[in-house]
Design a protein around this motif. Structure first.
Motif, short mmCIF file in Angstrom:
data_model
loop_
_atom_site.label_atom_id
_atom_site.label_comp_id
_atom_site.label_asym_id
_atom_site.label_seq_id
_atom_site.Cartn_x
_atom_site.Cartn_y
_atom_site.Cartn_z
N LEU A 1 25.12 17.22 37.76
CA LEU A 1 23.84 17.47 37.13
C LEU A 1 23.74 16.75 35.78
N ARG A 2 24.86 16.65 35.07
CA ARG A 2 24.82 15.95 33.79
C ARG A 2 24.50 14.48 33.98
N ARG A 3 25.13 13.85 34.96
CA ARG A 3 24.84 12.44 35.22
C ARG A 3 23.37 12.25 35.59
N LEU A 4 22.85 13.16 36.40
CA LEU A 4 21.46 13.06 36.82
C LEU A 4 20.52 13.29 35.63
N ALA A 5 20.80 14.31 34.82
CA ALA A 5 19.95 14.61 33.67
C ALA A 5 19.99 13.49 32.64
N GLU A 6 21.14 12.89 32.44
CA GLU A 6 21.24 11.77 31.50
C GLU A 6 20.42 10.58 32.00
N ARG A 7 20.48 10.33 33.29
CA ARG A 7 19.68 9.24 33.86
C ARG A 7 18.19 9.51 33.66
N ILE A 8 17.78 10.75 33.92
CA ILE A 8 16.37 11.10 33.74
C ILE A 8 15.96 10.94 32.28
N TYR A 9 16.77 11.42 31.38
CA TYR A 9 16.45 11.31 29.95
C TYR A 9 16.31 9.84 29.55
N ASP A 10 17.23 9.01 30.00
CA ASP A 10 17.23 7.61 29.59
C ASP A 10 16.08 6.81 30.22
N ARG A 11 15.56 7.28 31.36
CA ARG A 11 14.47 6.57 32.03
C ARG A 11 13.09 7.05 31.56
N THR A 12 13.04 8.17 30.89
CA THR A 12 11.75 8.79 30.59
C THR A 12 11.14 8.26 29.31
N THR A 13 9.88 7.86 29.39
CA THR A 13 9.18 7.30 28.24
C THR A 13 9.00 8.33 27.13
N ASP A 14 8.61 9.55 27.50
CA ASP A 14 8.35 10.60 26.50
C ASP A 14 8.76 11.93 27.11
N MET A 15 9.92 12.43 26.73
CA MET A 15 10.43 13.66 27.32
C MET A 15 9.53 14.86 27.00
N ALA A 16 8.98 14.91 25.80
CA ALA A 16 8.12 16.04 25.45
C ALA A 16 6.90 16.08 26.37
N ALA A 17 6.29 14.93 26.60
CA ALA A 17 5.13 14.87 27.49
C ALA A 17 5.52 15.21 28.92
N SER A 18 6.67 14.73 29.35
CA SER A 18 7.09 14.97 30.73
C SER A 18 7.33 16.45 31.00
N GLN A 19 7.75 17.18 29.99
CA GLN A 19 8.06 18.59 30.18
C GLN A 19 6.86 19.51 29.93
N ALA A 20 5.81 18.98 29.31
CA ALA A 20 4.68 19.84 28.94
C ALA A 20 3.42 19.56 29.74
N ASN A 21 3.10 18.30 30.00
CA ASN A 21 1.74 17.97 30.41
C ASN A 21 1.34 18.48 31.78
N HIS A 22 2.26 18.55 32.72
CA HIS A 22 1.87 19.04 34.05
C HIS A 22 1.56 20.53 34.04
N HIS A 23 1.96 21.21 32.99
CA HIS A 23 1.64 22.64 32.87
C HIS A 23 0.24 22.87 32.33
N CYS A 24 -0.42 21.80 31.89
CA CYS A 24 -1.73 21.94 31.24
C CYS A 24 -2.88 21.55 32.14
N LEU A 25 -2.62 21.26 33.40
CA LEU A 25 -3.62 20.61 34.24
C LEU A 25 -4.57 21.60 34.91
N ALA A 26 -5.83 21.19 35.00
CA ALA A 26 -6.78 21.88 35.88
C ALA A 26 -6.51 21.43 37.31
N HIS A 27 -6.70 22.34 38.27
CA HIS A 27 -6.36 22.03 39.66
C HIS A 27 -7.43 21.23 40.38
N GLY A 28 -8.70 21.51 40.09
CA GLY A 28 -9.78 20.92 40.86
C GLY A 28 -10.25 21.87 41.94
N PRO A 29 -11.09 21.39 42.86
CA PRO A 29 -11.63 22.26 43.91
C PRO A 29 -10.51 22.94 44.69
#
Length: 274
Positions: free
Chosen positions: A171-199
């Motif tokens: 899991l550490r290797r995977l999490a490190e890879r994700i962290y290093d590939r991610t443009t903005d970790m704060a946005a990646s962890q927050a923004n999908h929780h703020c979305l309207a669903h639609g119809p």
């Protein structure tokens, strides 16, 4: 194909494929706040070995895809569903087998309801009927420190997992890879929780005609078993398959063979002319 950036709906998404491009396409749609890395490399290779062109991608605000300011996403869940179709369009794929995890399962249901001609088969993992329930936005967290962020990701996975969840070094290797590939970790962890669903989609699940498989962990403490039963009951002809000892998590290695066999079997049911 190595990771590549493709233009989709006015943004750029990072996409990677496994297998032969002439094989039937299978699109992996990750859960909320999850980059494509959670669909592990070897899992994708094994899935492709069954005669599928496997496609994975980073949602907007995850991985290398376009990112927006944390807490202010200018898009909705409907846009995320359109992104999945946009990935297929960018690769010249008209119809695909869809495999969605959690929020990705909700996006796959929307596509199957609103664009049925694009779907060969449907596999829904750890998903609820229709839209994913709203979750409170995570507490403000400083994601700028790599080591602390990696520890936080590992703890979250282990909390939702089960006895087959990967060990900490993996899991550490995977999490490190994700962290290093991610443009903005704060946005990646927050923004999908703020979305309207639609119809709403749930009232229309009975219109889905694609062969459908529901995969659900017996130890999933996020999505109750009752939701898995309801999802399978509301989609005509859907099959419900339990993953013993699995929590609310991307398929752990211990069940890869079962998951791949089930997905491949469902894809075979969905063979139709392109």
């Amino acid at each position: 194909m190595a990771e590549t950036m493709v233009p989709v709906n006015g943004i750029e998404l990072c996409v990677e494929t496994f297998g032969e491009p002439t094989d039937p396409a299978l699109l992996l749609i990750a859960g909320g706040a999850s980059s494509m890395d959670w669909w592990e490399d070897e899992f994708c290779r094994r899935l492709a070995a069954g005669g599928r062109c496997v496609i994975r991608y980073d949602h907007r605000d995850t991985g290398r895809s376009t990112s927006f300011p944390a807490g202010c996403p200018p898009y909705s869940g409907v846009d995320l569903a359109h992104d999945a179709l946009g990935v297929l369009d960018a690769l010249g794929v008209h119809r695909a087998h869809l495999v969605g995890m959690a929020m990705g399962g909700a996006l796959a249901q929307r596509i199957a309801v609103e664009r049925p001609h694009r779907v060969r088969s449907l596999t829904l993992m750890s998903a609820v009927p229709g839209e994913t329930p709203a979750h409170p936005a995570p507490a403000v967290t400083d994601w700028s420190h790599r080591r602390a962020s990696v520890r936080r990701m590992i703890a979250a996975i282990r909390e939702r997992g089960g006895p087959f969840t990967a060990d900490e070094p993996h899991l550490r290797r995977l999490a490190e890879r994700i962290y290093d590939r991610t443009t903005d970790m704060a946005a990646s962890q927050a923004n999908h929780h703020c979305l309207a669903h639609g119809p709403p989609v749930r009232p229309r699940l009975g219109s889905i005609t694609a062969p459908t498989l529901v995969l659900h962990g017996t130890l999933d403490r996020v999505v109750p078993a009752a939701d898995a039963h309801a999802l399978a009951a509301e989609i005509p002809g859907a099959r419900l398959v339990w993953l013993d000892g699995v929590g609310h998590e991307f398929p752990p290695m211990a069940v890869w063979a079962q998951v791949i066999d089930e997905i491949s079997g469902e894809a075979s049911r969905g063979r139709q002319p392109a």
